[in-house]
Design a protein around this motif. Structure first.
Motif, PDB file in Angstrom:
ATOM      1  N   GLY A 183      28.812 -41.287  90.760  1.00  0.00           N
ATOM      2  CA  GLY A 183      29.732 -40.119  89.909  1.00  0.00           C
ATOM      3  C   GLY A 183      30.977 -40.322  90.140  1.00  0.00           C
ATOM      4  N   CYS A 184      31.952 -39.716  89.486  1.00  0.00           N
ATOM      5  CA  CYS A 184      33.162 -39.642  89.367  1.00  0.00           C
ATOM      6  C   CYS A 184      33.949 -38.460  89.126  1.00  0.00           C
ATOM      7  CB  CYS A 184      33.734 -40.632  88.292  1.00  0.00           C
ATOM      8  SG  CYS A 184      35.431 -40.925  88.214  1.00  0.00           S
ATOM      9  N   ASN A 185      35.054 -38.236  89.798  1.00  0.00           N
ATOM     10  CA  ASN A 185      35.872 -36.776  89.424  1.00  0.00           C
ATOM     11  C   ASN A 185      37.126 -36.874  88.734  1.00  0.00           C
ATOM     12  OD1 ASN A 185      34.007 -35.809  91.344  1.00  0.00           O
ATOM     13  ND2 ASN A 185      35.331 -35.620  93.056  1.00  0.00           N
ATOM     14  N   ASN A 186      37.141 -38.089  88.166  1.00  0.00           N
ATOM     15  CA  ASN A 186      38.561 -38.316  87.556  1.00  0.00           C
ATOM     16  C   ASN A 186      38.784 -37.802  86.019  1.00  0.00           C
ATOM     17  OD1 ASN A 186      39.971 -39.608  89.612  1.00  0.00           O
ATOM     18  ND2 ASN A 186      38.575 -41.206  89.727  1.00  0.00           N
ATOM     19  N   PHE A 187      37.543 -38.009  85.354  1.00  0.00           N
ATOM     20  CA  PHE A 187      37.794 -37.393  83.938  1.00  0.00           C
ATOM     21  C   PHE A 187      38.709 -37.913  83.124  1.00  0.00           C
ATOM     22  CE2 PHE A 187      35.217 -34.136  85.949  1.00  0.00           C
ATOM     23  CZ  PHE A 187      34.207 -33.840  84.985  1.00  0.00           C
ATOM     24  N   CYS A 188      38.724 -39.389  83.133  1.00  0.00           N
ATOM     25  CA  CYS A 188      39.897 -40.234  82.352  1.00  0.00           C
ATOM     26  C   CYS A 188      39.314 -39.745  80.847  1.00  0.00           C
ATOM     27  CB  CYS A 188      39.634 -41.538  82.401  1.00  0.00           C
ATOM     28  SG  CYS A 188      40.037 -42.206  84.243  1.00  0.00           S
ATOM     29  N   THR A 189      40.409 -39.603  80.062  1.00  0.00           N
ATOM     30  CA  THR A 189      40.095 -38.795  78.669  1.00  0.00           C
ATOM     31  C   THR A 189      39.250 -39.537  77.668  1.00  0.00           C
ATOM     32  OG1 THR A 189      42.155 -39.747  77.768  1.00  0.00           O
ATOM     33  CG2 THR A 189      42.290 -37.659  78.702  1.00  0.00           C
ATOM     34  N   TYR A 190      39.038 -40.947  78.168  1.00  0.00           N
ATOM     35  CA  TYR A 190      38.159 -41.736  77.166  1.00  0.00           C
ATOM     36  C   TYR A 190      36.898 -41.971  77.593  1.00  0.00           C
ATOM     37  CZ  TYR A 190      39.428 -45.036  80.731  1.00  0.00           C
ATOM     38  OH  TYR A 190      39.920 -45.507  82.222  1.00  0.00           O
ATOM     39  N   CYS A 191      36.451 -41.378  78.992  1.00  0.00           N
ATOM     40  CA  CYS A 191      35.264 -41.875  79.636  1.00  0.00           C
ATOM     41  C   CYS A 191      34.167 -40.736  79.801  1.00  0.00           C
ATOM     42  CB  CYS A 191      35.782 -42.303  80.960  1.00  0.00           C
ATOM     43  SG  CYS A 191      34.535 -42.894  81.782  1.00  0.00           S
ATOM     44  N   ILE A 192      32.879 -41.389  79.739  1.00  0.00           N
ATOM     45  CA  ILE A 192      31.837 -40.513  79.426  1.00  0.00           C
ATOM     46  C   ILE A 192      31.285 -40.327  81.010  1.00  0.00           C
ATOM     47  CG2 ILE A 192      30.202 -42.417  79.149  1.00  0.00           C
ATOM     48  CD1 ILE A 192      28.779 -40.540  77.122  1.00  0.00           C
ATOM     49  N   VAL A 193      31.793 -41.356  82.034  1.00  0.00           N
ATOM     50  CA  VAL A 193      30.822 -41.580  83.263  1.00  0.00           C
ATOM     51  C   VAL A 193      30.742 -40.218  84.086  1.00  0.00           C
ATOM     52  CG1 VAL A 193      31.048 -42.364  85.688  1.00  0.00           C
ATOM     53  CG2 VAL A 193      31.166 -43.768  83.445  1.00  0.00           C
ATOM     54  N   PRO A 194      31.745 -39.277  84.086  1.00  0.00           N
ATOM     55  CA  PRO A 194      31.503 -38.005  84.865  1.00  0.00           C
ATOM     56  C   PRO A 194      30.610 -37.028  84.167  1.00  0.00           C
ATOM     57  CG  PRO A 194      33.946 -38.591  84.520  1.00  0.00           C
ATOM     58  CD  PRO A 194      33.314 -39.539  83.670  1.00  0.00           C
ATOM     59  N   TYR A 195      30.426 -37.135  83.184  1.00  0.00           N
ATOM     60  CA  TYR A 195      29.325 -36.365  82.434  1.00  0.00           C
ATOM     61  C   TYR A 195      27.867 -36.862  82.517  1.00  0.00           C
ATOM     62  CZ  TYR A 195      33.627 -34.877  79.960  1.00  0.00           C
ATOM     63  OH  TYR A 195      34.982 -34.564  79.786  1.00  0.00           O
ATOM     64  N   SER A 252      37.253 -50.145  91.614  1.00  0.00           N
ATOM     65  CA  SER A 252      38.447 -49.469  92.006  1.00  0.00           C
ATOM     66  C   SER A 252      39.155 -48.756  91.081  1.00  0.00           C
ATOM     67  CB  SER A 252      39.457 -50.354  92.957  1.00  0.00           C
ATOM     68  OG  SER A 252      38.471 -51.349  93.814  1.00  0.00           O
ATOM     69  N   HIS A 253      39.746 -47.685  91.429  1.00  0.00           N
ATOM     70  CA  HIS A 253      40.900 -46.784  90.721  1.00  0.00           C
ATOM     71  C   HIS A 253      42.120 -47.243  91.181  1.00  0.00           C
ATOM     72  CE1 HIS A 253      42.903 -43.987  88.370  1.00  0.00           C
ATOM     73  NE2 HIS A 253      42.203 -43.393  87.963  1.00  0.00           N
ATOM     74  N   PRO A 254      43.177 -47.877  90.401  1.00  0.00           N
ATOM     75  CA  PRO A 254      44.328 -47.940  91.154  1.00  0.00           C
ATOM     76  C   PRO A 254      45.145 -47.043  91.579  1.00  0.00           C
ATOM     77  CG  PRO A 254      44.256 -48.996  88.897  1.00  0.00           C
ATOM     78  CD  PRO A 254      43.062 -48.106  89.134  1.00  0.00           C
ATOM     79  N   GLY A 293      44.960 -40.105  81.093  1.00  0.00           N
ATOM     80  CA  GLY A 293      44.681 -39.478  82.374  1.00  0.00           C
ATOM     81  C   GLY A 293      44.447 -40.210  83.436  1.00  0.00           C
ATOM     82  N   ARG A 294      45.102 -41.268  83.339  1.00  0.00           N
ATOM     83  CA  ARG A 294      44.673 -42.409  84.601  1.00  0.00           C
ATOM     84  C   ARG A 294      45.438 -41.906  85.781  1.00  0.00           C
ATOM     85  NH1 ARG A 294      40.712 -45.378  85.106  1.00  0.00           N
ATOM     86  NH2 ARG A 294      41.592 -47.184  85.652  1.00  0.00           N
ATOM     87  N   LYS A 295      46.674 -41.039  85.884  1.00  0.00           N
ATOM     88  CA  LYS A 295      47.393 -40.821  87.043  1.00  0.00           C
ATOM     89  C   LYS A 295      48.000 -41.675  87.712  1.00  0.00           C
ATOM     90  CE  LYS A 295      44.355 -36.784  87.280  1.00  0.00           C
ATOM     91  NZ  LYS A 295      43.114 -37.089  86.924  1.00  0.00           N
TER      92      LYS A 295
HETATM   93  S1  SF4 Z   1      37.296 -44.601  83.954  1.00  0.00           S
HETATM   94 FE1  SF4 Z   1      36.333 -45.010  86.027  1.00  0.00          FE
HETATM   95  S2  SF4 Z   1      37.742 -43.138  86.923  1.00  0.00           S
HETATM   96 FE2  SF4 Z   1      37.787 -42.782  84.974  1.00  0.00          FE
HETATM   97  S3  SF4 Z   1      36.401 -41.129  84.486  1.00  0.00           S
HETATM   98 FE3  SF4 Z   1      35.529 -42.966  83.957  1.00  0.00          FE
HETATM   99  S4  SF4 Z   1      34.460 -43.798  85.973  1.00  0.00           S
HETATM  100 FE4  SF4 Z   1      35.978 -42.087  86.569  1.00  0.00          FE
END
Ligand code: SF4
Length: 430
Positions: free
Chosen positions: A144-156, A225-227, A264-266
């Motif tokens: 899982g992931c808590n980052n919710f980058c605006t393009y990414c579906i992974v957290p969902y 890794s997230h930078p 939303g990469r922070k």
């Molecule tokens: S790009 Fe990586 S860090 Fe960002 S929401 Fe998706 S899985 Fe998480």
């Protein structure tokens, strides 16, 4: 992660007495593990499911199951529109695969289960059997992931971050090493934030340190890794831990601060560059690879030039570049200023053309060097050759018999090709 999840499913089925068939049309159970990270991958799933309808017609007892991220996201649609699919199981339900299959066999009912289960710890005795290679194995350390980058579906589709217990990870690693595994690759959507979701866990650098001490382990890697979460302690580990390979995949996604913010990469471009500099300071030979998205909504030509200049500045060993595509329900789907397909394609070509000579130059610099290689497979093109990876994760082909597979060797590199190296074994290390 999907490869590893598939290994896990195969292990479960093998332990229950199923055997893998080389001919899919003969299978009694047909499982599709799916990826939703890009639209194209999702389209492939539907195309395969469409073809399987005809197989099911011929063999009505065939069980067809869909797991992974597309299953998680599209469960309702698959159940409604594809009656030939018997099972839809989500990313947190893999461990129940056998239970689902038994129920379908007994009750002749279709099953759909996509609940997120944050309590679940995979049982220790279900560690997957490494299938592709007996010397290299993956271990999932978090999901899982808590980052919710605006393009990414992974957290969902993978849910929030859940770290496994370090004692379980260490036990799994030791068990793999005892079976002959020499290289372990730790997996997670954002491995750097390992342990942050629990109060009773060690940090990621500490986990690396404990794994490094396991007797018999030769190599350790991790992905991804997230930078923003690369800590000074983690950077330091590259200079200290013997097994930690000189390689990191650090997705930057864009070279423009404006676009990074919209994504939303922070982190900013300069934050990223500072981390690269620090990594190279403690580990001068570190190979750095990255992911890039071109044509993110609102990306102007000036933003795109920033990405190109970042590539020139960093000199990555390799890049993985993609055109932006909408992935509902990610936030960027609603961004109004979408880039047309033609511009995206042109930008992708430009990025790849810029990187190509950089990758070639980096490979060329390895010519004539003695490199440690873990040989783990036969060469795809030449049956007289075996192949493996250097510590910096480059593929090396050598003229050697199959008995070399599984050996850690020193190779003198003779020739650099665009995506691999060729060389000869000069010493067997073990
Ligand atoms: S790009 Fe990586 S860090 Fe960002 S929401 Fe998706 S899985 Fe998480």
């Amino acid at each position: 992660m999907n490869v590893h999840d598939t290994e896990y499913m195969a292990s479960l089925l093998e332990k229950a007495g199923y055997v893998q068939t080389r001919f899919p049309q003969e299978a009694d159970i047909y499982l599709i593990n799916t990826c939703a990270v890009r639209q194209k991958a999702e389209e492939k799933v539907y195309s395969l499911l469409g073809r399987l309808k005809f197989l099911k017609r011929k063999r009505p007892n065939l069980i067809i199951g869909v797991g992974g991220c597309v299953a998680q996201k599209e469960a309702e649609r698959i159940m409604a529109k594809m009656p030939h699919v018997d099972l839809v199981f989500g990313t947190h339900q893999i461990y129940r695969l056998l239970e689902f299959i038994e129920k379908i066999r007994e009750k002749k009912e279709r099953i759909c289960c996509i609940d997120f289960n944050y309590e679940l710890e995979p049982p220790c005795d279900l560690f997957p059997i490494p299938r592709e290679s007996s010397v290299r194995a993956y271990i999932t350390i978090m999901q899982g992931c808590n980052n919710f980058c605006t393009y990414c579906i992974v957290p969902y589709v993978r849910g929030r971050e859940v770290s496994r217990k370090s004692e379980q990870i260490l036990a799994e690693a030791q068990r793999l090493i005892d079976r002959g595994v020499k290289e372990i690759i730790l997996l997670g959507q954002n491995v750097n934030s390992y342990g942050q979701d629990r109060t009773d866990e060690i940090s990621f650098p500490e986990l690396l340190r404990r794994l490094d001490k396991l007797p018999g382990l030769k190599r350790l890697r991790f992905i991804t890794s997230h930078p923003k979460d690369i800590s000074p302690e983690l950077i330091q580990a590259f200079g200290e831990l013997e097994t930690l390979c000189e390689q990191i995949h650090l997705p930057v996604q864009s070279g423009s601060d404006r676009i990074l913010k919209r994504m939303g990469r922070k982190y900013t471009r300069s934050d990223y560059l500072r981390k690269i500099e620090a990594l190279r300071k403690v580990c001068p030979n570190i190979a750095i690879t990255t992911d890039l998205i071109v044509g993110f909504p609102g990306e102007t030509d000036a933003d795109f030039r920033q990405t190109l200049s970042l590539l020139e500045e960093v000199q990555f060993d390799a890049i993985f570049a993609f055109k932006y595509s909408d992935r509902p329900p990610a936030k960027a789907v609603s961004f109004p200023d979408k880039i047309d397909e033609k511009t995206k394609a042109e930008r992708l070509t430009e990025v790849l053309n810029l990187q190509k000579p950089i990758t070639e130059k980096k490979n060329k610099a390895k010519e004539g060097k003695i490199l440690e290689v873990l040989l783990d497979t036969h060469s795809k093109r030449n049956p007289d050759q075996v192949a493996g990876r250097t510590r910096c994760n480059r593929i090396v082909n050598v003229q050697a018999g199959l008995e070399f597979i599984g050996k850690l060797v020193e190779v003198k590199t003779k020739e650099a090709l665009p995506h691999s190296l060729r060389g000869e074994v000069v010493k067997v290390l073990g």
